[in-house]
Design a protein around this motif. Structure first.
Motif, PDB file in Angstrom:
ATOM      1  N   GLU A 252      -5.215  12.176   3.575  1.00  0.00           N
ATOM      2  CA  GLU A 252      -3.984  12.661   2.919  1.00  0.00           C
ATOM      3  C   GLU A 252      -4.037  12.549   1.403  1.00  0.00           C
ATOM      4  O   GLU A 252      -3.097  12.904   0.726  1.00  0.00           O
ATOM      5  CB  GLU A 252      -2.765  11.881   3.425  1.00  0.00           C
ATOM      6  CG  GLU A 252      -2.558  11.897   4.915  1.00  0.00           C
ATOM      7  CD  GLU A 252      -3.329  10.768   5.620  1.00  0.00           C
ATOM      8  OE1 GLU A 252      -3.882   9.872   4.950  1.00  0.00           O
ATOM      9  OE2 GLU A 252      -3.383  10.807   6.853  1.00  0.00           O
TER      10      GLU A 252
ATOM     11  N   VAL B 298       0.150   5.805   0.129  1.00  0.00           N
ATOM     12  CA  VAL B 298      -0.766   6.944   0.080  1.00  0.00           C
ATOM     13  C   VAL B 298      -0.214   7.948  -0.921  1.00  0.00           C
ATOM     14  O   VAL B 298       0.958   8.320  -0.864  1.00  0.00           O
ATOM     15  CB  VAL B 298      -0.948   7.591   1.469  1.00  0.00           C
ATOM     16  CG1 VAL B 298      -1.781   8.863   1.368  1.00  0.00           C
ATOM     17  CG2 VAL B 298      -1.602   6.600   2.436  1.00  0.00           C
TER      18      VAL B 298
ATOM     19  N   LYS C 166       0.845  -1.198   0.000  1.00  0.00           N
ATOM     20  CA  LYS C 166       0.000   0.000   0.000  1.00  0.00           C
ATOM     21  C   LYS C 166       0.875   1.240   0.000  1.00  0.00           C
ATOM     22  O   LYS C 166       1.998   1.218   0.486  1.00  0.00           O
ATOM     23  CB  LYS C 166      -0.885   0.040   1.253  1.00  0.00           C
ATOM     24  CG  LYS C 166      -1.858  -1.082   1.361  1.00  0.00           C
ATOM     25  CD  LYS C 166      -2.693  -0.960   2.630  1.00  0.00           C
ATOM     26  CE  LYS C 166      -3.673  -2.115   2.720  1.00  0.00           C
ATOM     27  NZ  LYS C 166      -4.583  -1.980   3.845  1.00  0.00           N
TER      28      LYS C 166
ATOM     29  N   THR D 157      -5.190   9.544  -1.491  1.00  0.00           N
ATOM     30  CA  THR D 157      -5.760   8.246  -1.873  1.00  0.00           C
ATOM     31  C   THR D 157      -4.803   7.143  -1.459  1.00  0.00           C
ATOM     32  O   THR D 157      -3.613   7.186  -1.787  1.00  0.00           O
ATOM     33  CB  THR D 157      -5.985   8.175  -3.402  1.00  0.00           C
ATOM     34  OG1 THR D 157      -6.850   9.243  -3.794  1.00  0.00           O
ATOM     35  CG2 THR D 157      -6.600   6.856  -3.818  1.00  0.00           C
ATOM     36  N   GLU D 158      -5.335   6.162  -0.741  1.00  0.00           N
ATOM     37  CA  GLU D 158      -4.540   4.980  -0.437  1.00  0.00           C
ATOM     38  C   GLU D 158      -4.712   4.000  -1.591  1.00  0.00           C
ATOM     39  O   GLU D 158      -5.829   3.645  -1.959  1.00  0.00           O
ATOM     40  CB  GLU D 158      -5.003   4.325   0.863  1.00  0.00           C
ATOM     41  CG  GLU D 158      -4.175   3.086   1.206  1.00  0.00           C
ATOM     42  CD  GLU D 158      -4.670   2.388   2.447  1.00  0.00           C
ATOM     43  OE1 GLU D 158      -4.059   2.595   3.507  1.00  0.00           O
ATOM     44  OE2 GLU D 158      -5.681   1.649   2.331  1.00  0.00           O
TER      45      GLU D 158
ATOM     46  N   VAL E 251      -8.504   8.818   1.466  1.00  0.00           N
ATOM     47  CA  VAL E 251      -8.107   9.033   2.859  1.00  0.00           C
ATOM     48  C   VAL E 251      -7.833  10.528   3.025  1.00  0.00           C
ATOM     49  O   VAL E 251      -7.771  11.265   2.039  1.00  0.00           O
ATOM     50  CB  VAL E 251      -6.857   8.189   3.247  1.00  0.00           C
ATOM     51  CG1 VAL E 251      -7.181   6.698   3.229  1.00  0.00           C
ATOM     52  CG2 VAL E 251      -5.672   8.477   2.352  1.00  0.00           C
TER      53      VAL E 251
END
Length: 144
Positions: A98, A9, A7, A100-101, A96
């Motif tokens: 911040e 961000v 993953k 996009t995850e 999210v």
């Protein structure tokens, strides 16, 4: 069967990120391990794509069926033929605070049971490195 999920961000909206991920034939221009990605068939929300990669000097070739779910910000893929016995997974984009995850799931099987115990940890490490490199390359395309 090894399964790897990575993953990252990305500081950006999910729609342009989804478009970059969906445009798989452009991957070799910003992902150094990929030699080529050719779209063999294109449907309404599907493609069949042929991939050639170079991992540590070893050529790995496969064909996969990709299914796009733009309303869910998700793409699934499944190898239809190639060098591994099994390779499938998905891309998921989740908003999210911040940005996009983006997660990439790769489920694979090498296909030689007698040496799987020896090779799977090595392959899992290489798949994780490759997945992290793919996510970092997508991030760089958005945040440049």
């Amino acid at each position: 069967m090894p399964c790897v999920e990575t993953k990252i961000v990305i500081n950006g909206d999910s729609k342009p990120i989804f478009e970059i991920i969906k445009n798989m034939e452009a991957y070799p221009s910003f992902m150094h391990d990929l030699v080529s990605v050719e779209i063999l068939e294109r449907g309404e929300n599907t493609t069949v794509s042929h991939w050639v990669s170079n991992v540590d000097g070893r050529k790995i070739v496969w064909t996969e069926r990709d299914t796009f779910y733009p309303e869910e910000m998700r793409i699934t893929y499944c190898q239809t033929e190639g060098d591994l016995k099994k390779m499938e997974g998905e891309w998921r984009l989740v908003p999210v605070s911040e940005g996009t995850e983006v997660s990439l799931l790769v489920d694979f099987e090498f296909g030689i049971p007698m040496i799987a115990g020896l090779l799977n940890p090595i392959l899992k490490k290489k798949v994780r490195e490759n997945s992290e490199n793919m996510l970092t390359a997508v991030k760089a395309q958005i945040e440049k």
